[in-house]
Scaffold this motif. Structure first.
Motif, PDB file in Angstrom:
ATOM      1  N   PRO A 129     -26.402-104.855  53.481  1.00  0.00           N
ATOM      2  CA  PRO A 129     -26.359-106.285  53.094  1.00  0.00           C
ATOM      3  C   PRO A 129     -25.296-107.061  53.445  1.00  0.00           C
ATOM      4  N   GLN A 130     -25.409-108.194  53.568  1.00  0.00           N
ATOM      5  CA  GLN A 130     -24.300-109.094  53.790  1.00  0.00           C
ATOM      6  C   GLN A 130     -23.348-109.165  52.744  1.00  0.00           C
ATOM      7  N   PRO A 131     -22.179-109.231  53.028  1.00  0.00           N
ATOM      8  CA  PRO A 131     -21.082-109.411  51.958  1.00  0.00           C
ATOM      9  C   PRO A 131     -21.333-110.756  50.861  1.00  0.00           C
ATOM     10  N   SER A 132     -21.379-110.663  49.496  1.00  0.00           N
ATOM     11  CA  SER A 132     -21.708-111.712  48.823  1.00  0.00           C
ATOM     12  C   SER A 132     -20.632-112.776  48.907  1.00  0.00           C
ATOM     13  N   ASN A 133     -20.971-113.975  48.382  1.00  0.00           N
ATOM     14  CA  ASN A 133     -20.276-115.085  48.545  1.00  0.00           C
ATOM     15  C   ASN A 133     -18.807-115.004  47.652  1.00  0.00           C
ATOM     16  N   LEU A 134     -18.962-114.302  46.605  1.00  0.00           N
ATOM     17  CA  LEU A 134     -17.561-113.968  45.681  1.00  0.00           C
ATOM     18  C   LEU A 134     -16.806-113.334  46.682  1.00  0.00           C
ATOM     19  N   TYR A 135     -17.243-112.183  47.353  1.00  0.00           N
ATOM     20  CA  TYR A 135     -16.451-111.252  48.191  1.00  0.00           C
ATOM     21  C   TYR A 135     -15.855-112.023  49.425  1.00  0.00           C
ATOM     22  N   ARG A 136     -16.603-113.087  49.957  1.00  0.00           N
ATOM     23  CA  ARG A 136     -15.899-113.800  50.920  1.00  0.00           C
ATOM     24  C   ARG A 136     -14.758-114.668  50.439  1.00  0.00           C
ATOM     25  N   TRP A 137     -15.117-115.227  49.289  1.00  0.00           N
ATOM     26  CA  TRP A 137     -14.056-116.131  48.980  1.00  0.00           C
ATOM     27  C   TRP A 137     -12.655-115.233  48.455  1.00  0.00           C
ATOM     28  N   LEU A 138     -12.929-114.110  48.017  1.00  0.00           N
ATOM     29  CA  LEU A 138     -11.794-113.263  47.680  1.00  0.00           C
ATOM     30  C   LEU A 138     -10.869-113.061  49.025  1.00  0.00           C
ATOM     31  N   VAL A 139     -11.867-112.769  50.178  1.00  0.00           N
ATOM     32  CA  VAL A 139     -11.218-112.689  51.774  1.00  0.00           C
ATOM     33  C   VAL A 139     -10.363-113.920  51.904  1.00  0.00           C
ATOM     34  N   LEU A 140     -11.098-115.084  51.621  1.00  0.00           N
ATOM     35  CA  LEU A 140     -10.298-116.402  52.080  1.00  0.00           C
ATOM     36  C   LEU A 140      -9.114-116.455  51.193  1.00  0.00           C
ATOM     37  N   ILE A 141      -9.239-116.122  49.937  1.00  0.00           N
ATOM     38  CA  ILE A 141      -7.893-116.245  49.006  1.00  0.00           C
ATOM     39  C   ILE A 141      -6.873-115.492  49.407  1.00  0.00           C
ATOM     40  N   PHE A 142      -7.056-114.285  49.814  1.00  0.00           N
ATOM     41  CA  PHE A 142      -5.836-113.322  50.105  1.00  0.00           C
ATOM     42  C   PHE A 142      -5.491-113.412  51.649  1.00  0.00           C
ATOM     43  N   VAL A 143      -6.296-113.868  52.663  1.00  0.00           N
ATOM     44  CA  VAL A 143      -5.628-114.233  53.679  1.00  0.00           C
ATOM     45  C   VAL A 143      -4.845-115.436  53.758  1.00  0.00           C
ATOM     46  N   SER A 144      -5.266-116.516  52.654  1.00  0.00           N
ATOM     47  CA  SER A 144      -4.505-117.704  52.621  1.00  0.00           C
ATOM     48  C   SER A 144      -3.176-117.535  52.087  1.00  0.00           C
ATOM     49  N   VAL A 145      -3.355-116.205  50.969  1.00  0.00           N
ATOM     50  CA  VAL A 145      -1.924-116.050  50.186  1.00  0.00           C
ATOM     51  C   VAL A 145      -0.939-115.650  51.377  1.00  0.00           C
ATOM     52  N   ALA A 146      -1.550-114.599  52.158  1.00  0.00           N
ATOM     53  CA  ALA A 146      -0.649-114.021  53.236  1.00  0.00           C
ATOM     54  C   ALA A 146      -0.015-115.530  54.064  1.00  0.00           C
ATOM     55  N   MET A 147      -0.724-116.551  54.400  1.00  0.00           N
ATOM     56  CA  MET A 147      -0.287-117.460  55.000  1.00  0.00           C
ATOM     57  C   MET A 147       0.786-118.373  54.029  1.00  0.00           C
ATOM     58  N   PHE A 148       0.406-118.319  52.945  1.00  0.00           N
ATOM     59  CA  PHE A 148       1.308-119.259  51.804  1.00  0.00           C
ATOM     60  C   PHE A 148       2.747-118.502  52.026  1.00  0.00           C
ATOM     61  N   GLY A 149       2.912-117.337  52.024  1.00  0.00           N
ATOM     62  CA  GLY A 149       4.117-116.522  52.140  1.00  0.00           C
ATOM     63  C   GLY A 149       4.741-117.098  53.379  1.00  0.00           C
ATOM     64  N   ASN A 150       4.088-116.931  54.532  1.00  0.00           N
ATOM     65  CA  ASN A 150       4.609-117.296  55.643  1.00  0.00           C
ATOM     66  C   ASN A 150       5.278-118.984  55.807  1.00  0.00           C
ATOM     67  N   TYR A 151       4.403-119.719  55.139  1.00  0.00           N
ATOM     68  CA  TYR A 151       4.846-121.239  55.255  1.00  0.00           C
ATOM     69  C   TYR A 151       6.108-121.291  54.239  1.00  0.00           C
ATOM     70  N   TYR A 152       6.081-120.484  53.298  1.00  0.00           N
ATOM     71  CA  TYR A 152       7.116-120.598  52.187  1.00  0.00           C
ATOM     72  C   TYR A 152       8.454-120.374  53.058  1.00  0.00           C
ATOM     73  N   ILE A 153       8.548-119.173  53.575  1.00  0.00           N
ATOM     74  CA  ILE A 153       9.588-118.861  54.266  1.00  0.00           C
ATOM     75  C   ILE A 153      10.198-119.753  55.328  1.00  0.00           C
ATOM     76  N   TYR A 154       9.228-120.441  56.152  1.00  0.00           N
ATOM     77  CA  TYR A 154       9.703-121.190  57.041  1.00  0.00           C
ATOM     78  C   TYR A 154      10.405-122.437  56.495  1.00  0.00           C
ATOM     79  N   ASP A 155       9.929-123.013  55.375  1.00  0.00           N
ATOM     80  CA  ASP A 155      10.569-124.345  54.961  1.00  0.00           C
ATOM     81  C   ASP A 155      11.399-123.907  53.915  1.00  0.00           C
ATOM     82  N   SER A 156      11.714-122.718  53.466  1.00  0.00           N
ATOM     83  CA  SER A 156      12.656-122.409  52.667  1.00  0.00           C
ATOM     84  C   SER A 156      14.073-122.826  52.840  1.00  0.00           C
ATOM     85  N   ILE A 157      14.539-123.221  53.968  1.00  0.00           N
ATOM     86  CA  ILE A 157      15.875-123.497  54.329  1.00  0.00           C
ATOM     87  C   ILE A 157      16.161-125.060  54.533  1.00  0.00           C
ATOM     88  N   ASN A 158      14.713-125.688  54.395  1.00  0.00           N
ATOM     89  CA  ASN A 158      14.989-127.276  54.367  1.00  0.00           C
ATOM     90  C   ASN A 158      15.888-127.665  53.517  1.00  0.00           C
TER      91      ASN A 158
END
Length: 453
Positions: free
Chosen positions: A12-41
């Motif tokens: 079966p195809q992954p459910s919408n909920l499963y894909r939303w979990l993927v979206l949230i956690f890859v975005s959480v990974a980018m959240f950490g990246n962006y915070y580190i970059y702007d933390s010295i401002n």
């Protein structure tokens, strides 16, 4: 077809909920990246006064990021292809965290410089991995929505970092606002918040590993690849957009590097006798962080709305002219007038929402689909070269002018640099509109969602 391939197709195809979990956690990974970059401002004035840095040295911290990013754009997509999404996402997220740790270790310029360079290599490659991941899990109209959610979550990190002197005052002023601020604790906080980059990558690894054995997944999306030979074949409209991109964004992101210190100095210079107190600095720093956060916040809200407007009425090149025009006087308003800072910052926020909403989708009208990867990667490379140059140049200009709360006019040379960038952005936007309203146009002014196929 083999038995194994047949079994995979029957899953079966992954459910919408499963894909939303993927979206949230890859975005959480980018959240950490962006915070580190702007933390010295928010830390420039503290670095200058406590660590003996110059403004040029502070600018170089972000220039080193951009130089590393140029290297990444040359072969980051290849590494993602070779390692696969989950391994590359984890590796590059870990590099972001190691870069944050190295930056926070010592009050020494060169280890900090190395940490920021390591962040540049990890962060830009991580973004390639995230882009590739989203293209694997989302298709069609869902993909644009997924990218929008991903970028919104990432920009929330920039807002959090800019406003950290307010919500994390205990890190900046551990001994109270009447004692000297700390340079170290905010960087340790960046390590803690930035660890979400690795946490998101680890959870994504588990989600993809489980999905590969239980669901039918599409092929990984193609990362943006760079080909200079292909780039030379692009038409003038593309190059006008690319030149608009580098001039416009070089007036935004290097400005954000120095903006909090600029705003602090503006506020303190207006306070006169109170300017020397730590409490006054704390209040000015919190207000400056809020002002700087208006740019990513406005982009989160207004960019999608401007995109919808362009889809409805077209006029993309005209909107780019308007946004560039709005940007041009902002910097001189800050140094030559006593207009409340919220006014020029709000104007810049509108420009920062309007131009990107028109510029990035316009490339898809100008360049054929099979060359979009090269088009976007080339724009990204030119953009990072601009960031590296202007972070360094404006820092040197601030040093030459002895800029600070006691000499606010010392920022004038740097603000003129940004104003010239605004003028050049307007110039290239006008050239683009002139071409797009002529016989060689690609529909930027006329194509809407209501246009016939």
């Amino acid at each position: 077809m083999s038995t194994t391939e047949s079994a995979v197709l029957e899953r079966p195809q992954p459910s919408n909920l499963y894909r939303w979990l993927v979206l949230i956690f890859v975005s959480v990974a980018m959240f950490g990246n962006y915070y580190i970059y702007d933390s010295i401002n928010p830390l420039e004035r503290i670095f200058l006064e406590q660590l003996g840095f110059s403004a040029a040295m502070f600018g170089r911290l972000n220039s080193s990021y951009s130089i590393a990013a140029v290297v990444t754009l040359l072969f980051g997509g290849y590494l993602v292809d070779r390692l696969g999404i989950r391994k590359s996402l984890f590796l590059f997220s870990a590099l972001c965290l190691v870069g944050a740790i190295l930056t926070a270790l010592r009050a020494d310029f060169y280890p900090m410089l190395a940490g920021r360079a390591l962040l540049g290599f990890g962060a830009e490659s991580q973004i390639v991995a995230v882009t590739t991941s989203l293209a694997r899990w989302f298709k069609g109209k869902e993909l644009s929505f997924a990218f929008g959610i991903n970028l919104t979550i990432a920009r929330m990190a920039s807002i959090a970092a800019d406003n950290s002197p307010t919500w994390a005052k205990w890190a900046f002023f551990p001994n109270g606002v009447n004692a000297p601020p700390s340079w170290h604790r905010p960087l340790v906080l960046a390590v803690v918040v930035g660890s979400t980059a690795v946490i998101g990558a680890v959870v994504y690894w588990m989600l993809e590993s489980y999905a590969e054995s239980h669901y039918h997944l599409g092929k990984s999306g193609e990362p943006d690849k760079l080909s200079f030979t292909e780039g030379l074949k692009f038409n003038p409209s593309y190059w006008y957009v690319a030149l608009l991109c580098v001039t416009f964004y070089s007036g935004i992101f290097p400005f954000r590097t120095f903006a909090i210190d600029l705003f602090i100095s503006k506020v303190l210079s207006q306070m006169h006798a109170a300017a020397s107190s730590t409490a006054a600095f704390a209040a000015a720093q919190a207000h400056a962080g809020f002002l700087n956060s208006i740019l990513p916040f406005s982009a989160m809200i207004a960019t999608p709305l401007f995109g919808l407007l362009a889809d409805k009425i077209g006029k993309r090149a005209t909107f780019m002219v308007a946004g560039s025009f709005l940007m041009m006087p902002v910097y001189l308003m800050i140094v030559y007038t006593n207009i409340p800072l919220i006014v020029p910052v709000a104007m810049l926020g509108v420009a920062f929402s309007l131009v990107p909403a028109m510029m990035w989708p316009s490339v898809a009208y100008i360049v054929s689909e099979h060359r979009l990867g090269t088009a976007y990667a080339l724009m990204g490379l030119i953009q990072q070269v601009g960031f590296a140059f202007f972070n360094d140049a404006v820092g040197r200009a601030n040093d030459m002018g002895h800029a600070g709360p006691d000499n606010f006019q010392g920022y004038t040379m740097g603000m003129w640099m940004f104003s010239v960038l605004g003028f050049l952005a307007l110039f290239f936007a006008i050239l683009l509109r002139q071409r797009e309203t002529g016989p060689n146009g690609h529909g930027l002014e006329t194509i809407t969602t209501a246009s016939p196929a």
